[in-house]
Design a protein around this motif. Structure first.
Motif, mmCIF file in Angstrom:
data_model
loop_
_atom_site.group_PDB
_atom_site.id
_atom_site.type_symbol
_atom_site.label_atom_id
_atom_site.label_comp_id
_atom_site.label_asym_id
_atom_site.label_seq_id
_atom_site.Cartn_x
_atom_site.Cartn_y
_atom_site.Cartn_z
ATOM 1 N N THR A 101 1.001 -0.844 -0.011
ATOM 2 C CA THR A 101 -0.298 0.217 -0.065
ATOM 3 C C THR A 101 0.699 1.292 0.131
ATOM 4 O O THR A 101 0.539 2.193 -0.332
ATOM 5 C CB THR A 101 -0.987 0.140 1.398
ATOM 6 O OG1 THR A 101 -0.195 -0.281 2.165
ATOM 7 C CG2 THR A 101 -1.867 -1.113 0.590
ATOM 8 N N SER A 102 2.037 1.279 -0.215
ATOM 9 C CA SER A 102 2.968 2.461 -0.121
ATOM 10 C C SER A 102 3.559 3.162 -1.728
ATOM 11 O O SER A 102 3.335 2.492 -2.137
ATOM 12 C CB SER A 102 4.450 2.322 0.685
ATOM 13 O OG SER A 102 5.088 0.981 -0.079
ATOM 14 N N MET A 106 3.661 0.353 -4.835
ATOM 15 C CA MET A 106 2.784 0.242 -5.755
ATOM 16 C C MET A 106 3.242 0.582 -7.062
ATOM 17 O O MET A 106 2.936 -0.078 -8.240
ATOM 18 C CB MET A 106 1.685 1.338 -4.838
ATOM 19 C CG MET A 106 0.246 1.264 -4.072
ATOM 20 S SD MET A 106 -1.010 1.104 -3.402
ATOM 21 C CE MET A 106 -0.947 3.304 -3.041
ATOM 22 N N PRO A 114 -3.328 3.663 -6.859
ATOM 23 C CA PRO A 114 -3.495 3.510 -5.814
ATOM 24 C C PRO A 114 -5.494 2.242 -5.901
ATOM 25 O O PRO A 114 -5.825 1.596 -5.410
ATOM 26 C CB PRO A 114 -3.770 4.853 -5.255
ATOM 27 C CG PRO A 114 -2.868 5.521 -5.699
ATOM 28 C CD PRO A 114 -2.328 4.809 -7.013
ATOM 29 N N VAL A 117 -5.249 -1.134 -6.252
ATOM 30 C CA VAL A 117 -4.674 -1.836 -5.008
ATOM 31 C C VAL A 117 -5.851 -1.955 -4.811
ATOM 32 O O VAL A 117 -6.380 -2.656 -3.775
ATOM 33 C CB VAL A 117 -4.153 -0.994 -4.604
ATOM 34 C CG1 VAL A 117 -3.936 -1.423 -3.489
ATOM 35 C CG2 VAL A 117 -2.187 -0.859 -5.183
ATOM 36 N N LEU A 118 -7.514 -0.609 -3.866
ATOM 37 C CA LEU A 118 -8.244 -1.033 -3.939
ATOM 38 C C LEU A 118 -9.246 -2.307 -4.332
ATOM 39 O O LEU A 118 -9.787 -3.023 -3.595
ATOM 40 C CB LEU A 118 -9.209 0.359 -3.826
ATOM 41 C CG LEU A 118 -8.326 1.304 -2.721
ATOM 42 C CD1 LEU A 118 -9.476 2.778 -2.793
ATOM 43 C CD2 LEU A 118 -8.680 1.260 -1.612
ATOM 44 N N THR A 121 -8.108 -5.554 -3.647
ATOM 45 C CA THR A 121 -8.136 -5.571 -2.109
ATOM 46 C C THR A 121 -9.416 -6.496 -1.850
ATOM 47 O O THR A 121 -9.568 -7.418 -1.525
ATOM 48 C CB THR A 121 -7.724 -4.216 -1.062
ATOM 49 O OG1 THR A 121 -6.309 -3.938 -1.687
ATOM 50 C CG2 THR A 121 -7.904 -5.017 0.097
ATOM 51 N N ALA A 139 -1.197 -5.266 4.976
ATOM 52 C CA ALA A 139 -0.453 -4.233 3.767
ATOM 53 C C ALA A 139 0.466 -3.883 3.368
ATOM 54 O O ALA A 139 0.821 -3.171 4.684
ATOM 55 C CB ALA A 139 -1.893 -2.622 4.487
ATOM 56 N N ALA A 142 3.178 -1.214 5.290
ATOM 57 C CA ALA A 142 1.917 -0.139 5.846
ATOM 58 C C ALA A 142 2.686 0.744 6.745
ATOM 59 O O ALA A 142 1.991 2.130 6.590
ATOM 60 C CB ALA A 142 1.297 -0.469 6.707
ATOM 61 N N SER A 145 3.304 4.164 4.257
ATOM 62 C CA SER A 145 1.738 4.229 3.186
ATOM 63 C C SER A 145 1.453 5.481 3.731
ATOM 64 O O SER A 145 1.448 5.831 4.977
ATOM 65 C CB SER A 145 0.985 3.040 3.658
ATOM 66 O OG SER A 145 2.098 2.505 3.242
ATOM 67 N N LEU A 150 -4.418 3.582 3.029
ATOM 68 C CA LEU A 150 -4.242 2.950 4.290
ATOM 69 C C LEU A 150 -5.297 2.591 4.642
ATOM 70 O O LEU A 150 -6.156 1.316 4.833
ATOM 71 C CB LEU A 150 -2.990 3.259 5.325
ATOM 72 C CG LEU A 150 -2.368 1.822 5.973
ATOM 73 C CD1 LEU A 150 -2.267 0.503 5.075
ATOM 74 C CD2 LEU A 150 -1.386 2.191 7.136
ATOM 75 N N VAL A 153 -8.193 1.741 2.811
ATOM 76 C CA VAL A 153 -7.732 -0.126 2.311
ATOM 77 C C VAL A 153 -7.723 -1.260 3.058
ATOM 78 O O VAL A 153 -9.166 -1.965 3.218
ATOM 79 C CB VAL A 153 -6.112 -0.654 1.864
ATOM 80 C CG1 VAL A 153 -5.875 -1.490 1.883
ATOM 81 C CG2 VAL A 153 -5.832 0.461 0.355
#
Ligand code: KIV
Ligand code: ZN
Length: 513
Positions: A101-102, A106, A114, A117-118, A121, A139, A142, A145, A150, A153
């Protein structure tokens, strides 16, 4: 403070680090130690990473009964399906999926935005939930992030059914107070956070993994991810023995009975893991190092004699280090020996007991004082010998000739079934000569030595030489263990055992099994 769960990842994060790889039998031995320790969760491996990992996760899942068994999975359909396949026979299976998630991870590692990634998830937690209710979502990175992202997510993961949310300090970058704050902030901001348990997973790059994990606990985390002896990627993970004993020693801060760990199993688990990877604890390693409970300076000794608490905040007995000396010897009977083994925590079958007792008697003839450490080594060695592949080579006899002015020579005679083989070789010292003679007989495939260690089980000239060998071939490790008051014999036996395992594997490959 409510109970803190201990999630052990020795078999995943620990095992994946260089020099720490284990074979199936060794992994099962570690899993049994973890069950005796009463960890809550065993992360048994990363099922998709190799067929060997899959096999060990699924074997551990069907062997261990008293712990949750987790397999790691990336946030991809293939990983999750495979993780489920590996853990599905466990009494309490868990899928542990992760995505970074950072911003750095990513962009450069995942090459995902981002929003992607969402979305991933959401899809993957739902997919895992289709298999099992016990889902851990991590994550990755984290602590580097963006906190708002964060929280988004974590919010999605919980809405889709994650029951554990892990916020790892993947690169060992954070500080204890930052970790406390991160956990507290995410728990406060995410509306459904009461539906999940929060977890910390810290790496030790700056030597703060234990402190950072405790920071996470102060912030509200109720699961700590850790490894025996702090093994793990780079500088390692939070060390189980240190973090557990820190909480246990400070009930004023963390409360009584914070974990369900049987701390008296710590020393044995630590020694088992070190011995499997062919290492020993650094002398000053907290809790399990040889000096951890020694008081050498006069001032300290004086204080401890007057009152142990002057310099001792925890006792060796609390972590399973027995300070009383063994009273068994040459004239001890099988019954007393069996009782003693039981008091050391070993439960052997009749057949195993007979074998170890015979070795104990033989050792009493060679060695004046037999310590608990010697007995522990005999038990470990005896089980590895018993499990030695049927059909392999066995040492018949050997002779070495060495001086400091001639080239060393060794003659070795090995038996395989009823056949006897003899070879002689020169070498760069007696062990090299003996190993070359063995190679001339066995003709193994090319391999390298990952580990070759000779340790002593106790003090004194007549100590047992405890030899660990790990060979590397075709990306796999083959271990051997030898134990004798004669270090040449112990080395030869260890090498033959490792070669037998290598040979059995090659044969299996060739037969297409
Ligand atoms: O360090 C890390 O971020 C990890 C995750 C996969 C949990 O090991
Ligand atoms: Zn990690």
């Amino acid at each position: 403070m409510s109970r803190i769960k201990i999630f052990d990842t020795t078999l995943r994060d620990g095992e994946q680090s260089p020099g720490c790889s284990m074979n199936l039998k060794e992994k099962i031995e570690v899993a049994k130690c973890l069950e005796r320790l009463k960890v809550d969760v065993i992360e048994a491996g990363f099922a998709i990473s190799s067929p060997g990992d899959f096999e060990s996760v699924s074997t551990i899942a069907s062997t261990v009964k008293d712990c949750t068994i987790a397999s790691l999975a990336r946030a991809t359909a293939k990983d999750i399906d495979c993780a489920w396949d590996a853990v599905k026979h466990a009494a309490d299976p868990r899928i542990h999926l992760f995505i970074a998630t950072s911003p750095l991870h990513m962009e450069y590692k995942l090459r995902m935005s981002p929003d992607q990634v969402l979305q991933r998830t959401e899809e993957m937690v739902k997919r895992a939930k289709g298999y099992v209710s016990n889902i851990e979502f991590s994550a990755e990175d984290a602590t580097r992030s963006d906190v708002d992202f964060l929280c988004r997510v974590v919010d999605i993961a919980i809405r889709c059914g994650a029951t554990v949310i892990n916020l790892p300090d993947t690169v060992g970058y954070t500080t204890p107070d930052e970790m406390r704050q991160l956990i507290a902030t995410v728990m406060e901001r995410v509306p459904g956070s009461d539906k999940a348990e929060f977890s910390v997973h810290c790496h030790n790059d700056l030597g703060m993994a234990v402190a950072n994990s405790l920071g996470g606990v102060m912030g509200g985390a109720r699961q700590i991810e850790c490894t025996i002896n702090g093994l793990g990627e780079r500088a390692g993970n939070t060390s189980l023995e240190e973090v557990v004993m820190a909480m246990r020693t400070r009930p004023d801060i963390f409360g009584e009975e914070t974990t369900r760990i049987d701390t008296t199993q710590i020393a044995r688990a630590s020694r088992t893991v070190y011995s499997i990877i062919g290492q020993t604890a650094p002398l000053n390693k907290p809790i399990v190092g040889r000096n951890a409970f020694l008081h050498e300076s006069g001032i300290h000794q004086h204080g401890v004699l007057a009152n142990k608490k002057t310099y001792e905040i925890l006792t060796p007995e609390a972590v399973g280090i027995r300070t009383a000396n063994l009273v068994l010897g040459k004239h001890s009977g099988r019954h007393a020996f069996a009782d003693h083994l039981q008091s050391m925590g070993y439960e052997l079958t009749d057949e195993e007991l007979t074998r170890v007792f015979e070795e104990f008697k033989a050792l009493c003839d060679k060695k004046k004082d037999v310590s608990d450490r010697d007995i522990e080594a005999l038990v470990t060695h005896s089980t590895t010998v018993a499990e030695q592949e049927v059909g392999g080579y066995h040492l018949d006899w050997f002779a070495v000739q060495t001086t400091n002015f001639t080239t060393a020579t060794s003659t070795v005679s090995l038996k395989k079934g009823e056949e006897r083989f003899e070879a002689v070789s020169l070498g760069d010292g007696p062990i090299d000569a003996a190993f070359q003679a063995i190679d001339n007989i066995v003709k193994p495939i090319p391999h390298t030595f990952d580990v070759f260690r000779i340790d002593s089980t106790s003090e004194g000239k007549d100590t047992l030489g405890d030899v660990r060998i790990k060979l590397q071939a075709e990306g796999r490790t083959f271990s051997g263990h030898g134990l004798s008051t004669d270090i040449f014999e112990a080395s030869i036996v260890a090498y033959i055992q490792a070669l037998n395992r290598l040979g059995a594997w090659v044969e299996k490959q060739n037969s297409g099994e």
